[in-house]
Design a protein around this motif. Structure first.
Motif, PDB file in Angstrom:
ATOM      1  N   ALA A  31     -20.998  -2.601  52.811  1.00 17.60           N
ATOM      2  CA  ALA A  31     -20.320  -1.918  51.583  1.00 17.60           C
ATOM      3  C   ALA A  31     -21.276  -1.343  50.906  1.00 17.60           C
ATOM      4  O   ALA A  31     -22.355  -2.133  50.540  1.00 17.60           O
ATOM      5  CB  ALA A  31     -19.374  -3.033  50.953  1.00 17.60           C
ATOM      6  N   TYR A  32     -21.303  -0.087  50.435  1.00 13.47           N
ATOM      7  CA  TYR A  32     -22.496   0.438  49.632  1.00 13.47           C
ATOM      8  C   TYR A  32     -21.792   1.534  48.523  1.00 13.47           C
ATOM      9  O   TYR A  32     -20.836   2.039  48.662  1.00 13.47           O
ATOM     10  CB  TYR A  32     -23.553   1.168  50.463  1.00 13.47           C
ATOM     11  CG  TYR A  32     -22.818   2.412  51.223  1.00 13.47           C
ATOM     12  CD1 TYR A  32     -22.996   3.594  50.869  1.00 13.47           C
ATOM     13  CD2 TYR A  32     -21.968   2.303  52.505  1.00 13.47           C
ATOM     14  CE1 TYR A  32     -22.430   4.958  51.323  1.00 13.47           C
ATOM     15  CE2 TYR A  32     -21.454   3.407  53.016  1.00 13.47           C
ATOM     16  CZ  TYR A  32     -21.714   4.673  52.520  1.00 13.47           C
ATOM     17  OH  TYR A  32     -21.286   5.767  53.145  1.00 13.47           O
ATOM     18  N   PRO A  33     -22.723   1.432  47.505  1.00  9.74           N
ATOM     19  CA  PRO A  33     -22.169   2.509  46.556  1.00  9.74           C
ATOM     20  C   PRO A  33     -22.665   4.097  46.634  1.00  9.74           C
ATOM     21  O   PRO A  33     -23.438   4.146  47.260  1.00  9.74           O
ATOM     22  CB  PRO A  33     -22.876   1.877  45.186  1.00  9.74           C
ATOM     23  CG  PRO A  33     -24.278   1.258  45.733  1.00  9.74           C
ATOM     24  CD  PRO A  33     -23.969   0.896  46.961  1.00  9.74           C
ATOM     25  N   THR A  34     -21.627   4.843  46.167  1.00 11.12           N
ATOM     26  CA  THR A  34     -21.770   6.175  46.187  1.00 11.12           C
ATOM     27  C   THR A  34     -21.683   6.807  45.032  1.00 11.12           C
ATOM     28  O   THR A  34     -21.812   5.857  43.947  1.00 11.12           O
ATOM     29  CB  THR A  34     -20.766   6.739  47.329  1.00 11.12           C
ATOM     30  OG1 THR A  34     -19.758   6.771  46.731  1.00 11.12           O
ATOM     31  CG2 THR A  34     -20.850   6.141  48.595  1.00 11.12           C
ATOM     32  N   ASP A  35     -21.544   8.024  44.856  1.00  9.29           N
ATOM     33  CA  ASP A  35     -21.351   8.458  43.475  1.00  9.29           C
ATOM     34  C   ASP A  35     -19.883   8.641  43.165  1.00  9.29           C
ATOM     35  O   ASP A  35     -19.499   9.177  42.019  1.00  9.29           O
ATOM     36  CB  ASP A  35     -21.724  10.160  43.356  1.00  9.29           C
ATOM     37  CG  ASP A  35     -21.579  10.891  44.505  1.00  9.29           C
ATOM     38  OD1 ASP A  35     -20.856  10.484  45.410  1.00  9.29           O
ATOM     39  OD2 ASP A  35     -21.645  12.261  44.479  1.00  9.29           O
ATOM     40  N   SER A  36     -18.858   8.121  44.005  1.00 12.37           N
ATOM     41  CA  SER A  36     -17.363   8.185  43.787  1.00 12.37           C
ATOM     42  C   SER A  36     -16.994   6.924  44.387  1.00 12.37           C
ATOM     43  O   SER A  36     -15.953   6.486  44.938  1.00 12.37           O
ATOM     44  CB  SER A  36     -16.919   9.350  44.544  1.00 12.37           C
ATOM     45  OG  SER A  36     -17.206   9.287  45.675  1.00 12.37           O
ATOM     46  N   GLY A  37     -17.532   5.857  43.787  1.00 17.37           N
ATOM     47  CA  GLY A  37     -17.081   4.461  44.455  1.00 17.37           C
ATOM     48  C   GLY A  37     -17.591   4.086  45.366  1.00 17.37           C
ATOM     49  O   GLY A  37     -18.631   4.712  46.048  1.00 17.37           O
ATOM     50  N   TYR A  38     -17.410   2.927  45.646  1.00 20.19           N
ATOM     51  CA  TYR A  38     -18.076   2.113  46.965  1.00 20.19           C
ATOM     52  C   TYR A  38     -17.285   2.610  48.402  1.00 20.19           C
ATOM     53  O   TYR A  38     -16.081   3.187  48.303  1.00 20.19           O
ATOM     54  CB  TYR A  38     -17.926   0.418  46.947  1.00 20.19           C
ATOM     55  CG  TYR A  38     -18.967  -0.348  46.461  1.00 20.19           C
ATOM     56  CD1 TYR A  38     -19.890  -1.079  47.143  1.00 20.19           C
ATOM     57  CD2 TYR A  38     -19.346  -0.194  45.008  1.00 20.19           C
ATOM     58  CE1 TYR A  38     -21.249  -1.484  46.781  1.00 20.19           C
ATOM     59  CE2 TYR A  38     -20.379  -0.708  44.671  1.00 20.19           C
ATOM     60  CZ  TYR A  38     -21.292  -1.410  45.314  1.00 20.19           C
ATOM     61  OH  TYR A  38     -22.260  -2.233  44.840  1.00 20.19           O
TER      62      TYR A  38
END
Length: 206
Positions: A31-38
């Motif tokens: 699981a990793y963070p992006t600019d639009s949620g995980y």
């Protein structure tokens, strides 16, 4: 039990970036963070990993995941772009958009739409993710982390580890991330069609 990677958002530790990339190469689902949620992700050739992601989200095998890229050059190897799409997408990336485009032969057949031969691609506006993908040397096969039994998206790494510790191999924490999904633009027929309005501004595609 999922390994927890706490990566500094402004000064990412290179050894942790390398460790996450190595975990993906070794078959991890993360699981990793992006600019639009995980998002949930695995390596492109990790067939079992893709099945695990679908199981976590309770999706069937008809659900197509997105190829998350580090830069436009990498994206350009995966999809066919005419001049109009090239200019519009290059101007909008990195950003909170997913683009549906005809897939090139570089994309495994099982990852593209069986009839349309299209694939979803994106370049997130998140330096940590782009560094991980650059270290990995290929896009991450991904799906938004939206759990069927939870109303609101999980936006904190520790929450995700607590909730999904038993089904993930690693969780990346790298500071704040958004909680609104990407805007999805379908370019498969040559002209932009807004499929979903999300975090990305749709004005440039209207």
């Amino acid at each position: 039990m999922a390994k927890f990677f706490d990566i500094h958002p402004d000064n990412p530790q290179p050894r942790l970036i390398t460790q996450v990339a190595e975990a993906l190469r070794s078959g991890a689902v993360i699981a990793y963070p992006t600019d639009s949620g995980y998002a949930l992700g695995c390596a492109i050739d990790n067939h079992f990993g893709a099945d695990r992601i679908r199981a976590i989200r309770n999706l069937d095998d008809k659900h197509h995941m997105t190829l998350v890229c580090s830069d436009f050059a990498q994206l350009g190897q995966l999809v066919i772009l005419d001049n109009h799409a090239f200019r519009a997408i290059k101007a909008a990336t990195p950003g909170a958009y997913t683009f549906i485009l005809p897939a090139t032969k570089e994309v495994p057949r099982r990852l593209s739409h069986p009839k349309k031969k299209t694939v979803g691609v994106r370049i997130p506006d998140n330096e940590i993710v782009r560094k991980i993908i650059a270290e990995l040397g290929e896009p991450i096969l991904s799906s938004s982390l939206i759990l069927p039994e939870i109303d609101s998206p999980l936006t904190e790494g520790w929450q995700i580890k607590e909730e999904l510790d038993h089904v993930l191999d690693a969780v990346v924490e790298a500071g704040d991330c958004g909680n609104e999904p990407t805007t999805v633009i379908d370019y498969s027929d040559g002209a932009p069609e807004i499929v979903r309005t999300g975090a990305g501004d749709t004005a440039r595609f209207e």
